[in-house]
Write an enzyme that holds these catalytic residues in place. Structure first.
Site, short mmCIF file in Angstrom:
data_model
loop_
_atom_site.label_atom_id
_atom_site.label_comp_id
_atom_site.label_asym_id
_atom_site.label_seq_id
_atom_site.Cartn_x
_atom_site.Cartn_y
_atom_site.Cartn_z
CG ASN A 186 -7.77 2.12 5.59
OD1 ASN A 186 -8.67 1.34 5.29
ND2 ASN A 186 -7.26 2.15 6.82
CD GLU A 189 -6.12 -4.84 4.24
OE1 GLU A 189 -6.00 -4.63 5.46
OE2 GLU A 189 -6.54 -3.99 3.43
CD GLU A 245 -2.84 1.02 2.50
OE1 GLU A 245 -2.88 -0.04 3.15
OE2 GLU A 245 -3.65 1.96 2.65
CG ASN A 293 -9.35 -1.27 1.71
OD1 ASN A 293 -8.96 -2.43 1.80
ND2 ASN A 293 -9.21 -0.39 2.70
CD GLU A 294 -10.19 -2.71 6.15
OE1 GLU A 294 -10.11 -1.61 6.74
OE2 GLU A 294 -9.56 -3.72 6.52
CE1 TYR A 346 -3.46 -6.84 8.75
CE2 TYR A 346 -5.66 -5.88 8.71
CZ TYR A 346 -4.43 -6.08 8.12
OH TYR A 346 -4.15 -5.50 6.90
CD GLN A 368 0.18 -2.73 3.69
OE1 GLN A 368 1.00 -2.10 3.05
NE2 GLN A 368 -0.97 -2.15 4.10
O1 AHR Z 1 -3.05 -3.04 6.01
C1 AHR Z 1 -3.22 -1.87 6.75
C2 AHR Z 1 -4.64 -1.35 6.71
O2 AHR Z 1 -5.48 -2.25 7.37
C3 AHR Z 1 -5.25 -1.20 5.34
O3 AHR Z 1 -4.97 0.01 4.75
C4 AHR Z 1 -6.72 -1.29 5.65
O4 AHR Z 1 -7.45 -1.82 4.58
C5 AHR Z 1 -6.80 -2.14 6.89
O5 AHR Z 1 -7.60 -1.57 7.86
#
Ligand code: AHR
Length: 503
Positions: free
Chosen positions: A72, A292, A27, A172-173, A244, A352
């Site tokens: 994001n 992700e 990103e 995204n999200e 995550y 990432q």
């Molecule tokens: O990977 C970091 C961030 O985590 C990304 O920008 C977003 O999509 C997620 O909240």
């Protein structure tokens, strides 16, 4: 010593492994691009300003697909800013991370870099501040051969052949209130459907990923998937899942059991996709894209301070989690979980790749090194190809905060085209080794080619630029094959790769 058993047979197969489950993500965030893959003036920089030492580490990792350019970030990004002569590209405020984006690296530069790295691009379009028009335009720019305004502009910008980007994220999200131009499930589903239609009209060969929930904890989780899929089911190919984990409570047994949550997440989202499919009487199956996933928590507090102190600066050291040994074990278990769900999980991007919650770290002007989590991804990507097998495992279990009956031995196996079998295994036991007895009689004569073990006595051990190999795989005790049965010791708290080749 505890004992466990495993039975493997080529007829017990989950499905073909999609190599894109070993993908990653870059990103425009922090030092991922600027100071990560790209650092003109660095002693190893190539003539385009990309670091050769980082490239080498990425190639060794083996990442078939890289999601780009966000995250994001993408919800406020104008793709047009990132093409054409570099000197006239605008500097923009990035409202996602409160930094300044210079657009020095854009689509053309990144595509050249990704090609060298041996990776396809998974390109995310902006469905935050922008919409279907911009989405179809970037597909035309990137993938249309020639003879239209945007494809000719690409040629004029130095790229005759189309980029041929096959996999695209529809935003995204979009379920997250933190997202630039967050939407309701209905608003997003409608927009995703219309954008998808137009994008596929421009290039019918592309595949599209619609935004699922940003995590299993979102209050809209479940309803979001159902409502947005009601609107766009027919046009899309995959639903995204983001996941995550962190060990904030410093409870290692509970932390290592988080892959059980991942498994629930997969089954739940697959069920919702199938429920919408059933309601629509559709024979189409929607695949899952973990675009992700990772451990992410070490840097959360420091990031707030960095942004407060240095708002709008460029390439801030954001999301620079320093990963320890237990993080690598969970990453290993998450990869095992993807393999166990290979019939449904078709894409997964470790978020990432460089510096930002990443397996690869760099110092500006200095070295590059592998974080602990580099190793399970590298080994799974290298050896976990072919067919995902469905092992029958008996393992002792334990109870923890979130789950009861967590298997101490978390394992799976793959069968490669050349007939070799690879067992991936995590021993979650803090103290005791496990003696594993695996029945492989169905595969004929096999021999143990390698037993690689990732272990450290300290779960908090980390790799640094000065001591990059503190947590790295070592040769284990090879174990014994006898009459198609393998007897092998899986050390307490370890990630294992056991490779069995035709004798
Ligand atoms: O990977 C970091 C961030 O985590 C990304 O920008 C977003 O999509 C997620 O909240």
């Amino acid at each position: 010593m505890k004992t466990a058993s495993m039975i493997l047979d080529q007829d017990y197969a989950i499905g073909t492994i999609d190599e894109r489950i070993y993908g990653s993500f870059i990103e425009h965030l922090g030092r991922a691009v600027y100071g990560g893959i790209y650092e003109p003036g660095h002693p190893t920089a190539d003539r385009n300003g990309f670091r050769r030492d980082v490239m080498e580490m990425v190639r060794r990792l083996g990442v078939p697909v890289i999601r780009y350019p966000g995250g994001n970030f993408v919800s406020g990004f104008n793709w047009e800013d990132s093409v054409g002569p570099r000197e006239s590209r605008p500097k923009r405020l990035d409202l996602a991370w409160f930094t300044t984006e210079t657009n020095e690296v854009g689509l053309h530069e990144f595509a050249d870099w990704a090609k060298q790295a041996g990776s396809e691009i998974m390109y995310a379009v902006n469905l935050g501040t922008r919409g279907a028009d911009e989405a179809r335009n970037i597909v035309e720019y990137a993938n249309h051969p020639s003879g239209s305004y945007l494809s000719d502009l690409r040629i004029q910008n130095g790229r005759k052949e189309p980029f041929g980007i096959k996999l695209w994220c529809l935003g995204n999200e979009m379920d997250g209130p933190w997202q630039i131009c967050h939407k309701t499930a209905y608003e997003y589903g409608r927009l995703a459907n219309e954008a998808a239609k137009l994008m596929k009209w421009v290039d019918p060969s592309i595949q599209l990923v619609a935004c699922g929930s940003s995590s299993r904890e979102m209050s809209t989780y479940g309803a979001w998937e159902y409502e947005m899929l009601e609107e766009c089911y027919d046009e899309i190919d995959y639903v995204s899942l983001h996941r995550y984990y962190g060990n904030q409570a410093d409870d290692t047994p509970a932390f290592l059991a988080r892959s059980m949550d991942l498994d629930c997440f997969i089954r739940e989202v697959a069920s919702i996709c199938d429920a919408v499919g059933a309601r629509k009487r559709s024979k189409k199956k929607i695949g899952l894209s973990f675009d992700e996933w990772n451990v992410w928590y070490h840097s959360n507090e420091q990031d707030k301070e960095i942004i407060k102190a240095d708002r709008w600066n460029r390439a801030l050291p954001l999301l620079e989690d320093v990963y320890n040994f237990e993080d690598a074990l969970l990453v290993g278990s998450m990869l095992i979980t993807f393999l166990r769900n290979a019939d449904r999980v078709k894409v997964a991007c470790l978020a990432q790749l460089v510096n930002v919650i990443a397996p690869i770290m760099t110092r500006n002007g200095g070295g590059v090194w592998a974080q602990t989590i580099y190793w399970p991804l590298m080994q799974a990507s290298r050896y976990g190809r072919g067919t995902a097998l469905r092992p029958v495992i008996k393992s002792p279990v334990y109870d923890c905060k979130d789950f009861d009956a967590v298997p101490l031995l978390d394992a799976t196996a793959t069968l490669a085209d050349d007939g070799s079998v690879t067992i991936f295994a995590v021993n979650r036991d803090l103290k005791e080794d496990i003696s594993l007895s695996a029945d492989l009689r169905a595969f004929g004569n096999l021999r143990v080619a390698e037993h690689s073990v990732l272990h450290h006595y300290d779960v908090k051990a980390v790799n640094t630029e000065e001591a990059p190999d503190t947590v790295s795989p070592k040769e284990g005790k090879t174990g014994e094959m006898d009459g198609g049965k393998l007897e092998i010791r899986i050390p307490a708290l370890s990630w294992n790769v056991i490779r069995l080749e035709k004798a």
